[in-house]
Design a protein around this motif. Structure first.
Motif, PDB file in Angstrom:
ATOM      1  N   SER A  92       0.837  -1.203   0.000  1.00 22.40           N
ATOM      2  CA  SER A  92       0.000   0.000   0.000  1.00 22.40           C
ATOM      3  C   SER A  92       0.880   1.264   0.000  1.00 22.40           C
ATOM      4  CB  SER A  92      -0.954   0.001   1.193  1.00 22.40           C
ATOM      5  OG  SER A  92      -0.214  -0.140   2.377  1.00 22.40           O
ATOM      6  N   ASP A  93       2.099   1.172   0.582  1.00 22.56           N
ATOM      7  CA  ASP A  93       2.946   2.369   0.584  1.00 22.56           C
ATOM      8  C   ASP A  93       3.707   2.538  -0.737  1.00 22.56           C
ATOM      9  OD1 ASP A  93       4.641   0.224   1.145  1.00 22.56           O
ATOM     10  OD2 ASP A  93       5.875   1.326   2.568  1.00 22.56           O
ATOM     11  N   ASP A  94       3.430   1.668  -1.721  1.00 23.87           N
ATOM     12  CA  ASP A  94       3.986   1.856  -3.063  1.00 23.87           C
ATOM     13  C   ASP A  94       3.036   2.648  -3.959  1.00 23.87           C
ATOM     14  OD1 ASP A  94       6.368   0.611  -2.475  1.00 23.87           O
ATOM     15  OD2 ASP A  94       5.850  -1.304  -3.413  1.00 23.87           O
ATOM     16  N   ALA A  95       1.940   3.165  -3.406  1.00 23.24           N
ATOM     17  CA  ALA A  95       1.051   4.054  -4.168  1.00 23.24           C
ATOM     18  C   ALA A  95       1.834   5.339  -4.487  1.00 23.24           C
ATOM     19  CB  ALA A  95      -0.185   4.385  -3.341  1.00 23.24           C
ATOM     20  N   PRO A  96       1.603   5.943  -5.685  1.00 25.09           N
ATOM     21  CA  PRO A  96       2.455   7.059  -6.126  1.00 25.09           C
ATOM     22  C   PRO A  96       2.606   8.200  -5.113  1.00 25.09           C
ATOM     23  CG  PRO A  96       1.037   6.343  -7.913  1.00 25.09           C
ATOM     24  CD  PRO A  96       0.619   5.551  -6.713  1.00 25.09           C
ATOM     25  N   ALA A  97       1.529   8.636  -4.464  1.00 22.54           N
ATOM     26  CA  ALA A  97       1.648   9.775  -3.536  1.00 22.54           C
ATOM     27  C   ALA A  97       2.532   9.407  -2.342  1.00 22.54           C
ATOM     28  CB  ALA A  97       0.271  10.203  -3.045  1.00 22.54           C
ATOM     29  N   THR A  98       2.426   8.156  -1.883  1.00 21.12           N
ATOM     30  CA  THR A  98       3.225   7.739  -0.725  1.00 21.12           C
ATOM     31  C   THR A  98       4.689   7.562  -1.128  1.00 21.12           C
ATOM     32  OG1 THR A  98       1.241   6.549  -0.062  1.00 21.12           O
ATOM     33  CG2 THR A  98       3.188   6.194   1.284  1.00 21.12           C
ATOM     34  N   VAL A  99       4.911   7.090  -2.349  1.00 20.92           N
ATOM     35  CA  VAL A  99       6.304   6.960  -2.825  1.00 20.92           C
ATOM     36  C   VAL A  99       6.958   8.338  -2.861  1.00 20.92           C
ATOM     37  CG1 VAL A  99       7.731   6.422  -4.847  1.00 20.92           C
ATOM     38  CG2 VAL A  99       5.936   4.829  -4.117  1.00 20.92           C
ATOM     39  N   LYS A 100       6.206   9.343  -3.328  1.00 23.91           N
ATOM     40  CA  LYS A 100       6.761  10.701  -3.387  1.00 23.91           C
ATOM     41  C   LYS A 100       7.155  11.156  -1.978  1.00 23.91           C
ATOM     42  CE  LYS A 100       5.883  15.408  -4.861  1.00 23.91           C
ATOM     43  NZ  LYS A 100       6.408  15.911  -3.587  1.00 23.91           N
ATOM     44  N   ARG A 101       6.280  10.894  -1.012  1.00 23.07           N
ATOM     45  CA  ARG A 101       6.583  11.288   0.368  1.00 23.07           C
ATOM     46  C   ARG A 101       7.795  10.513   0.901  1.00 23.07           C
ATOM     47  NH1 ARG A 101       7.767  14.964   3.426  1.00 23.07           N
ATOM     48  NH2 ARG A 101       7.769  14.406   5.619  1.00 23.07           N
ATOM     49  N   ARG A 102       7.877   9.221   0.590  1.00 24.34           N
ATOM     50  CA  ARG A 102       9.017   8.425   1.072  1.00 24.34           C
ATOM     51  C   ARG A 102      10.336   8.955   0.492  1.00 24.34           C
ATOM     52  NH1 ARG A 102       7.115   2.793  -0.795  1.00 24.34           N
ATOM     53  NH2 ARG A 102       9.122   2.028  -0.037  1.00 24.34           N
ATOM     54  N   LEU A 103      10.299   9.397  -0.767  1.00 21.99           N
ATOM     55  CA  LEU A 103      11.519   9.957  -1.365  1.00 21.99           C
ATOM     56  C   LEU A 103      11.904  11.266  -0.672  1.00 21.99           C
ATOM     57  CD1 LEU A 103      10.822   9.174  -5.139  1.00 21.99           C
ATOM     58  CD2 LEU A 103      12.782   8.358  -3.806  1.00 21.99           C
ATOM     59  N   ASP A 104      10.901  12.103  -0.364  1.00 24.80           N
ATOM     60  CA  ASP A 104      11.189  13.361   0.346  1.00 24.80           C
ATOM     61  C   ASP A 104      11.763  13.065   1.737  1.00 24.80           C
ATOM     62  OD1 ASP A 104      10.307  14.858  -1.775  1.00 24.80           O
ATOM     63  OD2 ASP A 104       8.311  15.254  -0.937  1.00 24.80           O
ATOM     64  N   VAL A 105      11.153  12.104   2.418  1.00 23.04           N
ATOM     65  CA  VAL A 105      11.626  11.744   3.767  1.00 23.04           C
ATOM     66  C   VAL A 105      13.060  11.221   3.690  1.00 23.04           C
ATOM     67  CG1 VAL A 105      11.311  10.048   5.636  1.00 23.04           C
ATOM     68  CG2 VAL A 105       9.343  11.328   4.764  1.00 23.04           C
ATOM     69  N   TYR A 106      13.349  10.439   2.659  1.00 20.68           N
ATOM     70  CA  TYR A 106      14.723   9.940   2.487  1.00 20.68           C
ATOM     71  C   TYR A 106      15.700  11.115   2.382  1.00 20.68           C
ATOM     72  CZ  TYR A 106      18.927   7.957   0.566  1.00 20.68           C
ATOM     73  OH  TYR A 106      20.250   7.635   0.377  1.00 20.68           O
ATOM     74  N   ARG A 107      15.354  12.082   1.510  1.00 23.06           N
ATOM     75  CA  ARG A 107      16.270  13.217   1.312  1.00 23.06           C
ATOM     76  C   ARG A 107      16.443  14.030   2.597  1.00 23.06           C
ATOM     77  NH1 ARG A 107      15.029  12.775  -4.312  1.00 23.06           N
ATOM     78  NH2 ARG A 107      12.864  13.327  -4.100  1.00 23.06           N
ATOM     79  N   GLU A 108      15.332  14.204   3.339  1.00 28.56           N
ATOM     80  CA  GLU A 108      15.396  15.053   4.543  1.00 28.56           C
ATOM     81  C   GLU A 108      16.095  14.342   5.708  1.00 28.56           C
ATOM     82  OE1 GLU A 108      11.235  15.713   5.277  1.00 28.56           O
ATOM     83  OE2 GLU A 108      10.996  16.789   3.372  1.00 28.56           O
ATOM     84  N   GLN A 109      15.768  13.072   5.928  1.00 25.33           N
ATOM     85  CA  GLN A 109      16.178  12.443   7.190  1.00 25.33           C
ATOM     86  C   GLN A 109      17.244  11.364   7.051  1.00 25.33           C
ATOM     87  OE1 GLN A 109      13.007  11.770  10.095  1.00 25.33           O
ATOM     88  NE2 GLN A 109      11.530  12.533   8.597  1.00 25.33           N
ATOM     89  N   THR A 110      17.326  10.725   5.884  1.00 31.26           N
ATOM     90  CA  THR A 110      18.268   9.602   5.741  1.00 31.26           C
ATOM     91  C   THR A 110      19.514   9.994   4.959  1.00 31.26           C
ATOM     92  OG1 THR A 110      16.379   8.101   5.833  1.00 31.26           O
ATOM     93  CG2 THR A 110      18.468   7.171   5.087  1.00 31.26           C
ATOM     94  N   ALA A 111      19.356  10.836   3.927  1.00 28.13           N
ATOM     95  CA  ALA A 111      20.531  11.209   3.119  1.00 28.13           C
ATOM     96  C   ALA A 111      21.669  11.809   3.971  1.00 28.13           C
ATOM     97  CB  ALA A 111      20.121  12.157   1.996  1.00 28.13           C
ATOM     98  N   PRO A 112      21.385  12.528   5.066  1.00 28.54           N
ATOM     99  CA  PRO A 112      22.507  13.025   5.885  1.00 28.54           C
ATOM    100  C   PRO A 112      23.417  11.914   6.430  1.00 28.54           C
ATOM    101  CG  PRO A 112      20.482  14.203   6.452  1.00 28.54           C
ATOM    102  CD  PRO A 112      20.088  13.091   5.518  1.00 28.54           C
TER     103      PRO A 112
END
Ligand code: AP5
Length: 217
Positions: A161-181
């Motif tokens: 269910s978290d592979d729905a397009p809107a959730t994928v977009k949010r997961r990518l943003d979260v990755y950039r904000e919180q995990t990429a560091p």
């Protein structure tokens, strides 16, 4: 050896981790898989994690660190361990360092898998997983022999269910904000660090992955 697989959602960390874990006889620790198992079993952790996962947000650090500590306690100290999707924040990374230190271990290798967003979005739109045995397919790149059915156990395949397009977009943003560091965190840590271009076929990516792990000794 303690190895961390870093990278955005859908880049192929799980696919590569399963293969290397089989080859090395290593423990594959995927916090995403552990959380989905907790959800299926209806545990308190599973219930608490659900709303974060459905929204594409990170589950709070203290819940994740407790989960990892409990899981690691069941793995032999001298076993190879592959962390997939963990750590995802600086607090999780420092928590992991402490847990490893307490048991006489450390992070031996960090591998960052990278691919453009378009590749990731396509992979996640085509991902199908078997809730029974955990096998992962892709309708574009590695489809099952019979549509909707797991080759390995015959289970019904699902689109997360978290592979729905809107959730994928949010997961990518979260990755950039919180995990990429964590890239800078681990580059500064002194642990051997490798970057792998993951927008290639599974075998090509795996050859580089295996090479980088062997190079680290
Ligand atoms: P999690 O399950 O960890 O998701 P993720 O990191 O977003 O990673 P994915 O499982 O989506 O992708 P992957 O990189 O493993 O790719 P895969 O190999 O499947 O986390 C889910 C949620 O749980 C999070 O959003 C969060 O809420 C929570 N969570 C988990 N851990 C947490 C933590 N530590 N802290 C806080 N919250 C946490 O491949 C994807 C698809 O592509 C598949 O179909 C595959 O067949 C295909 N594929 C793979 N490689 C290739 C290739 N080279 N060529 C073509 N297709 C490929």
């Amino acid at each position: 050896m303690v190895l961390i697989l870093l990278g955005p959602p859908g880049v192929g960390k799980g696919t590569q981790a399963v293969r290397l874990a089989d080859e090395l006889g290593a423990a594959h620790v995927s916090t995403g898989d552990l959380l989905r198992a907790a959800r299926r079993e209806g545990t308190e952790l599973g219930l608490r994690a659900q709303k974060y996962m459905d929204a594409g947000e990170l589950v709070p650090d203290h819940l994740i660190l407790d989960l990892v500590k409990e899981h690691l306690a069941g793995i032999a100290r001298d076993a190879h361990v592959l962390f997939d999707g963990f750590p995802r924040t600086t607090a999780q990374a420092t928590g992991l360092d402490q847990v490893l230190k307490d048991s006489g271990r450390r992070v031996d290798r960090v591998v960052l898998f990278e691919a453009p967003d378009e590749t990731i979005v396509q992979r996640l739109s085509g991902r199908r997983s078997c809730p029974e045995c955990g096998a992962v397919y892709n309708t574009y790149f590695s489809p099952p022999k019979v549509e909707g059915k797991c080759d390995r156990c015959g289970g019904d395949l699902v689109h997360r269910s978290d592979d729905a397009p809107a959730t994928v977009k949010r997961r990518l943003d979260v990755y950039r904000e919180q995990t990429a560091p964590l890239v800078a965190f681990y580059e500064a840590s002194g642990a051997p660090f490798a970057r792998i271009r993951a927008d290639r076929g599974v075998d090509e990516v795996y050859a580089d992955f295996l090479g980088s792990v062997e190079a680290a000794g």
